[in-house]
Design an enzyme around this catalytic site. Structure first.
Site, PDB file in Angstrom:
ATOM      1  CB  ILE A 466      -1.002  -0.018   1.179  1.00 20.57           C
ATOM      2  CG1 ILE A 466      -0.288  -0.034   2.531  1.00 20.57           C
ATOM      3  CG2 ILE A 466      -1.918  -1.207   1.079  1.00 20.57           C
ATOM      4  CD1 ILE A 466      -1.250   0.177   3.723  1.00 20.57           C
ATOM      5  CB  THR A 621      10.985   0.654   2.542  1.00 20.10           C
ATOM      6  OG1 THR A 621      11.590  -0.439   3.220  1.00 20.10           O
ATOM      7  CG2 THR A 621      11.207   0.506   1.046  1.00 20.10           C
ATOM      8  CD  GLU A 692      -0.555   0.868  12.022  1.00 19.16           C
ATOM      9  OE1 GLU A 692      -0.164  -0.103  12.699  1.00 19.16           O
ATOM     10  OE2 GLU A 692      -1.747   1.048  11.733  1.00 19.16           O
TER      11      GLU A 692
HETATM   12 MO1  MOS Z   1      -3.830   0.025   9.873  1.00 20.96          MO
HETATM   13  S1  MOS Z   1      -4.839   1.689  10.543  1.00 20.96           S
HETATM   14  O1  MOS Z   1      -4.109  -1.180  10.987  1.00 20.96           O
HETATM   15  O2  MOS Z   1      -4.271  -0.187   8.316  1.00 20.96           O
END
Ligand code: MOS
Length: 736
Positions: A466, A621, A692
């Protein structure tokens, strides 16, 4: 598929000889993306495709009583107006197999899709969708205002000792309430689907994070078996939680295409993305900190109030990292949830920690000030030896190192302990810091690896990329394990016909699917060793050659293959290691801001993050992930806020002009320090999640820097200038 029950201490990747793992390699699909030739969901070429446009509810709660399809059908080019009950389902997030969460034709939030209009062209479909008359019966009992909503416990709170008593006997205590607003994922690529039926089989080109789950969700929504659904999602323009589950475009396109007997494309407009896709819940958070004279926490309370639609399972897990981060034997951690009529609340960019850590870390700054202890030192003093309350050991934790390395590189020692000490012209200058923490998760994943007769390697899994680097890092793992150049490695992703990877969510894609690739490669290595008559421990694979550590005559690997490809599927699923260790990625943020002494405007001058997340699979990355997370942190601190009309729950700022994500001018120089670490309890590749981590606490460092600059302690995010202005000292009298 083997569960991961014991930490794999062999640390095989470090013994490989190719030297490609960890390297800052470019993403192999990068050129396709920047040249506009990587097809995103709406761009796949499908002949004879009709265009569908969703019609959204214009009430906040009630029922659809009539839809005037006849008038719409007379408009130019219109092929169908479909108001199917299945369209009224909410975007799924792990709800596959469950009964629909609502009865037919009910509207639960403003903007919920109620119909789809299909026409020959997008413009014709849009015109008819705008003209479509929908009659409603409004319900009288809607809840649009969180301040008037009733909250109930989400799960049993974490409680130990006596927090009240600890607060009373503490030398220093903090009892503060903060709020954070709703957020939207704000992925660049809008949700879009092209549905193509061949007999009973559906192929749907879409934009998804988790294909194997999404197949089940779509099959469930359509009432067909999952084996009849194929999802194709090779390139995804960001998801950030909003594409964890399927959304209405997929269901609507599939229903319309089946009805019309021809392919149908549905692309959400930016406004529709905002109005129908999952939001992050707003939160209210109370933090209580009780400390002794040395600043050691004796009590810790973190309670949060969040919201979602009726009967939805998800509640923003605000206290997730608070569970294991700091000391304090007397604890109360709890999340309560209210049922309100806004679109579904779900995972958005580090659900839980993103908003929980920014508040906890701002409160820690308040404690640091009260105790007179340096904020970095305060955190170091409060790192427990094991998880407070249950004694679970940490698998690995580089928090202390991150705090030290970050402070040194940032020049933290130059920070003035008290606010309003540094002024440059019209600007107050200040520094702030915060810890970073995000849970680490291993999830079930499979991947197939083929060593071809020509010596090339192919990796195949339905794992998505993604924008995170899956194509790059999965190729690197295979190239390292099988001893081939990265240029001779091909990675195929994003097709549900391929073995089910972990998907992209919860920062678990790289370690989970990466471990599946690793295990497939391990089996291939065993087979090669057997063919070559080499002891497995002696086996060396490098640049397409095979030899034994004790032997100096390398052989071309191709000569062992007898004209046949070697293909193996590897898999992993979580086992005992997930329960026996507290697993998280850690780090520290440092920010320097300038706050305008007259207007309260904040500009971030520089930011630095130091992070430890196990093995770095690709330094480029990984660094980009960290920087992206810190940019999200800037948004969360200063600009991002969903605003709802209290009369009907309508999202008011439903586009990127009115919902402000940081843009280039808002983002300063960002430094990232990657702290190498090995974590065998997390995964056989010794890596932990990083996707994240960069947001989890970042906004707290900015809030703390604002306080240090100008003395404004604003407890309602985002810290916009109107709020900062109210607490500014006299801009002229206070010049130091
Ligand atoms: Mo993430 S907000 O667990 O795609």
């Amino acid at each position: 598929m083997k569960a991961y029950d014991t930490p794999d201490q062999r640390n095989l990747l470090d013994q490989m000889k190719q030297g490609v793992i960890g390297q800052p390699l470019d993403r192999p699909e990068g050129a396709l993306k920047v040249s506009g030739t990587a097809p995103y969901a709406a761009e796949h070429r499908v002949p004879d495709c009709a265009e569908g446009v969703l019609v959204l509810a214009s009430i906040g709660k009630g029922k659809v009583t009539a839809i005037d399809t006849d008038a719409a059908m007379k408009m130019p080019g219109v092929l169908a107006v479909i108001d199917d009950k299945a369209l009224l389902r909410r975007p799924a997030q792990g709800t596959a197999g469950k009964a629909p969460v609502q009865g037919p034709a009910t509207v639960d939030y403003f903007g919920q899709p109620v119909a789809i209009v299909v026409a020959e062209t997008f413009e014709q479909a849009r015109a008819a969708a705008i003209a479509l008359r929908v009659d409603y019966e409004e319900a009288g009992d809607a809840t649009f205002d969180v301040d008037k909503a009733e909250y109930e416990p989400n799960e049993k709170p974490t409680e130990s000792g006596d927090l009240e008593a600890a607060m009373q006997s503490a030398t220093y205590s903090i009892d503060v309430e903060y709020t954070t607003p709703g957020h939207v994922s704000a992925a660049m690529e809008p949700h879009a689907s092209i549905a193509v039926w061949e007999g009973n089989d559906l192929t749907l080109y879409g934009s998804f994070q988790m294909l194997s789950y999404n197949v089940k969700e779509l099959a469930d929504a359509l009432g067909i078996a999952p084996r009849h659904v194929r999802l194709v999602s090779p390139y995804v323009g960001g998801g950030f939680g909003s594409k964890l589950g399927i959304s209405h475009d997929a269901v609507a396109a599939a229903i319309a295409a089946r009805r019309l007997g021809r392919p149908v494309r549905v692309v959400l407009t930016r406004q529709q993305v905002f109005q129908t896709i999952t939001r992050r819940s707003e939160t209210r958070q109370r933090v209580r900190l009780a400390a002794d004279i040395q600043g050691r926490l004796t009590g810790l309370g973190h309670e949060a109030w969040v919201s979602n639609l009726p009967s939805e399972d998800f509640a923003e897990p605000v206290t997730q990292a608070t569970e294991f981060l700091y000391a304090g034997e007397n604890r109360r951690l709890a999340v309560e949830i209210a049922r309100i009529n806004r679109m579904t609340a779900g995972s958005v960019r580090a659900p839980g920690e993103a908003v929980g850590m920014q508040v906890l870390e701002a409160a820690m700054d308040e404690l640091a000030e009260k105790t007179g202890i340096d904020p970095v030192e305060l955190r170091k003093r409060n790192l427990p030896a094991e998880v407070p309350g249950d004694g679970t050991p940490y698998s690995s934790r580089k928090l202390s190192e991150a705090l030290e390395a970050g402070a040194a590189a940032f020049g933290w020692k130059h920070r003035k302990a008290r606010p309003c000490q540094t002024r440059e012209g019209d600007w107050w200058i200040g520094m702030g810091m915060a810890s970073a923490a995000r849970v680490n998760m291993l999830v079930e994943a499979e991947a197939r690896v083929t060593l071809k007769t020509n010596g090339e390697v192919v990796v195949e899994t339905d794992q998505t990329d993604i924008g995170t680097g899956s194509y790059a890092i999965l190729g690197q793992i295979a190239a390292e394990m099988l001893g081939v150049a990265i240029t001779r490695t091909t990675v195929r992703l994003g097709d549900s016909d391929l073995p089910a990877g972990a998907g992209s969510g919860g920062s678990f894609g790289a370690i989970s699917t990466g471990s599946a690739v690793f295990r497939a490669c391990e089996t291939i290595r065993k087979r090669l060793a057997a063919k070559a008559g080499i002891e497995e421990e002696q086996l060396i694979l490098k640049d397409g050659f095979i030899y034994a550590a004790s032997d100096s005559v390398p052989k071309d690997v191709r000569s062992l293959l007898d004209g046949e490809d070697l293909t193996e599927t590897g898999g992993i699923k979580p086992g005992k290691t997930s329960k026996e260790y507290s697993q998280a990625s850690y780090g520290a943020f440092f920010a320097e801001v300038a706050v305008n002494a007259f207007t309260g405007e904040t500009r971030i001058r520089r930011m630095l993050g130091a992070f430890g997340f196990g093995r770095v699979l690709n330094a480029k990355t990984a660094r980009s992930q960290c920087m992206g997370g810190m940019v999200w942190g800037i948004g969360s601190a200063l600009t991002e806020e969903l605003q709802f009309d209290p009369r009907n729950g309508r999202l008011v700022n439903h586009d990127l002009a009115e919902y402000h994500v940081p843009v280039n001018l808002d983002v300063p120089a960002i430094d990232v320090i990657l702290l190498e670490e090995r974590d065998a309890a997390s995964s056989p590749i010794q890596a932990k999640g990083v996707g994240e981590l960069g947001i989890c606490g970042a906004a707290g460092s900015i809030a703390n820097a604002i306080y240090n600059a100008c003395g404004a302690r604003v407890r309602h995010f985002p810290l916009t200038l109107d709020k900062v202005l109210q607490q500014l000292p006299d801009p002229i009298a206070t010049v130091p």
